[in-house]
Design a protein around this motif. Structure first.
Motif, PDB file in Angstrom:
ATOM      1  N   THR A 170       0.716   4.185  -2.969  1.00  0.00           N
ATOM      2  CA  THR A 170       0.171   5.514  -2.667  1.00  0.00           C
ATOM      3  C   THR A 170       1.275   6.549  -2.483  1.00  0.00           C
ATOM      4  O   THR A 170       1.008   7.743  -2.396  1.00  0.00           O
ATOM      5  CB  THR A 170      -0.689   5.449  -1.391  1.00  0.00           C
ATOM      6  OG1 THR A 170       0.126   4.933  -0.313  1.00  0.00           O
ATOM      7  CG2 THR A 170      -1.891   4.551  -1.601  1.00  0.00           C
ATOM      8  N   ILE A 178       0.848  -1.216   0.000  1.00  0.00           N
ATOM      9  CA  ILE A 178       0.000   0.000   0.000  1.00  0.00           C
ATOM     10  C   ILE A 178       0.879   1.260   0.000  1.00  0.00           C
ATOM     11  O   ILE A 178       0.630   2.239  -0.694  1.00  0.00           O
ATOM     12  CB  ILE A 178      -0.950  -0.020   1.211  1.00  0.00           C
ATOM     13  CG1 ILE A 178      -1.927  -1.190   1.085  1.00  0.00           C
ATOM     14  CG2 ILE A 178      -1.682   1.307   1.358  1.00  0.00           C
ATOM     15  CD1 ILE A 178      -2.793  -1.393   2.301  1.00  0.00           C
ATOM     16  N   THR A 227       4.629   3.666   5.611  1.00  0.00           N
ATOM     17  CA  THR A 227       3.851   2.645   6.340  1.00  0.00           C
ATOM     18  C   THR A 227       3.456   3.133   7.712  1.00  0.00           C
ATOM     19  O   THR A 227       2.577   2.556   8.365  1.00  0.00           O
ATOM     20  CB  THR A 227       4.689   1.373   6.494  1.00  0.00           C
ATOM     21  OG1 THR A 227       5.934   1.691   7.140  1.00  0.00           O
ATOM     22  CG2 THR A 227       4.959   0.746   5.143  1.00  0.00           C
TER      23      THR A 227
END
Length: 260
Positions: free
Chosen positions: A245, A241, A249
């Protein structure tokens, strides 16, 4: 009818008369060249020789068990036979059991009870001697064709009552042994039935003992493995992710993971 009965009785009487006439006096018969009197004399000689052997044993402190080959060689040299040596041993056993014989070690043993019997290839002479507790049969056996002595035996004479008593005791002993063996076999068979039960019980005890060793630690191990797998999965998802993006994290938190 009366004539038939009389005829039958006459025939029976003739058979008895002929049988009585045909029976010979043993003392007047010839036994392959040997007379009755000579057989009596040989019987007495055998008895005297047996007594002489026993006297020789006594004077030299010998017994049937301590007689050596050298002693036997000496006895053979004076005319003693193996049959007479064996008879001496047996006479000693009889005396120990039934006492001394009448007129022992003498020529006075009465010959009135002397008998001669011819049967096939064998001629047998018997003299019944009275011991203190029992009558004994001193028997000499000949080969009829050669008139050589093949054996000498000395055996006690038992009455019918004594024979029946002995037979009864032997029967009871035989029955007792048979029943004892049957009881032992029954016990062994009963033991065979217990073995499968013991084996089954042993297997059950083995299964109960194996349960704590194999099944109790399994949940803890599985929980640790699941937790480790989830941590790795969370780290992979978070990294994916963040890369997609363009964020770090640290900006998001994974609350839960649902497996399908």
């Amino acid at each position: 009818m009366k004539k038939k009965i009389a005829l039958a009785l006459s025939m029976v009487l003739m058979v008895f008369v002929l049988g009585a006439c045909g029976k010979q006096d043993p003392s007047k018969m010839d036994y392959n060249g040997t007379s009755y009197k000579e057989l009596e004399q040989q019987m007495q000689e055998n008895i005297t020789m047996v007594q002489a052997i026993l006297q020789f044993y006594s004077e030299n402190s010998l017994t049937a068990e301590t007689v050596t080959d050298d002693v036997k060689e000496y006895l053979y040299s004076v005319g003693v036979t193996d049959a007479q040596i064996a008879a001496a041993d047996r006479w000693d056993e009889i005396e120990k059991e039934f006492g001394k014989a009448d007129a022992a070690l003498s020529q006075e043993i009465p010959m009135k009870s002397f008998e001669v019997t011819k049967s096939g290839k064998t001629l047998t002479t018997d003299l019944f001697i009275k011991f203190e507790k029992k009558k004994v049969d001193f028997q000499v056996v000949y080969d009829y064709y050669s008139m050589e002595i093949t054996g000498i035996s000395i055996e006690p004479v038992y009455t019918l009552g004594e024979k029946m008593q002995k037979a009864g005791i032997n029967t009871l002993l035989s029955i007792s042994i048979v029943f004892s063996v049957l009881i032992l076999i029954s016990l062994l068979i009963a033991c065979f039935k217990i073995f499968p039960y013991l084996e089954q019980k042993k297997k059950q005890n083995g299964n109960h003992a194996a349960v704590p060793e194999q099944k109790m630690p399994a949940p803890a191990v599985e929980a640790k493995a699941t937790a480790a797998d989830d941590g790795e999965l969370i780290a992979v998802i978070a990294a994916a992710i963040a890369a997609g993006t363009g964020t770090s994290t640290n900006d998001f938190v994974v609350r839960s993971i649902r497996r399908r």
